[in-house]
Design an enzyme around this catalytic site. Sequence first.
Site, PDB file in Angstrom:
ATOM      1  N   ARG A  50      33.421 -38.291  12.073  1.00  0.00           N
ATOM      2  CA  ARG A  50      33.147 -37.022  11.403  1.00  0.00           C
ATOM      3  C   ARG A  50      33.440 -35.876  12.359  1.00  0.00           C
ATOM      4  NH1 ARG A  50      27.300 -38.274   8.476  1.00  0.00           N
ATOM      5  NH2 ARG A  50      28.037 -39.914   7.041  1.00  0.00           N
ATOM      6  N   ASP A  52      34.133 -32.167  13.855  1.00  0.00           N
ATOM      7  CA  ASP A  52      33.475 -30.887  13.624  1.00  0.00           C
ATOM      8  C   ASP A  52      34.468 -29.824  13.176  1.00  0.00           C
ATOM      9  OD1 ASP A  52      30.980 -31.877  14.341  1.00  0.00           O
ATOM     10  OD2 ASP A  52      31.189 -31.293  16.440  1.00  0.00           O
ATOM     11  N   ARG A 202      33.219 -32.565  23.896  1.00  0.00           N
ATOM     12  CA  ARG A 202      33.333 -31.149  24.252  1.00  0.00           C
ATOM     13  C   ARG A 202      32.381 -30.779  25.390  1.00  0.00           C
ATOM     14  NH1 ARG A 202      32.377 -28.217  18.833  1.00  0.00           N
ATOM     15  NH2 ARG A 202      32.426 -26.375  20.206  1.00  0.00           N
TER      16      ARG A 202
END
Length: 255
Positions: A50, A52, A202
């Site tokens: 999934r 972002d 990230r």
Amino acid sequence: MPRFALKIEYHGAPFVGWQRQVDLPSVQGAIEAALAKLEPRDHTIAAAGRTDAGVHALAQVAHCDMTGDWQAFRLSEALNYHLKPQPVAITACVAVEEDFHARFTALERRYLFRILSRRAPATHQEGLVWQVKHDLDETAMQAAADILVGKHDFTTFRSTICQAESPVKTLDHLKVSRVETPGGTEFHFDVRARSFLHNQVRSFVGTLERVGAGSWTPQDVQAALEARDRAACGPVCPPQGLYLAHVSYPVDPFA
């Protein structure tokens, strides 16, 4: 119901992410709407990851169930027709066994993160890289990256809204490379694991960039990891340089 595996490429900029959200543009929603054009009913597809908002995919994998006797090539062509002009493309489509599941059957996810290092504003790569104006030390970043490889409690490197049951994950691979391109120097981060925490990649890259810039040392990354405290993390980098690059399965359905 015949099940098909879809390999999907998309530019994440127009979307709130992969996951369907009411009245907001998502990649899942776009593909399900295209499927409804082919077989008018509610469709629910499952994906390997999934992603972002703003995150891209080179090879996302999802599966869908159809009622009609579709040929895989015809299904991919029809989906691509109905996905236009959105930046989403089905690059491969194959019939799979009914027990294939894009998420739960997956063995490993691979992500690529791209940093562009140059003073001039990005033009062709705008929205596809994280641009910094300073050079980075890839040797120092690799030394810090090596600390993160293995099984750890990654509380420091996961979002406070992460819904995973445990912060303990095994990071299989984190390779930092300097790549000279016609558009400038890029730094690529090749990150691989069976699964990831929310914002983990990230958080890694944002922290490693600080090492490359000389603001942090590899020892600072070690201390941040051992702190098991989100406040000890470096800055979380923006999403536009991140790509879901590959998903591995026990048997590659697209081989």
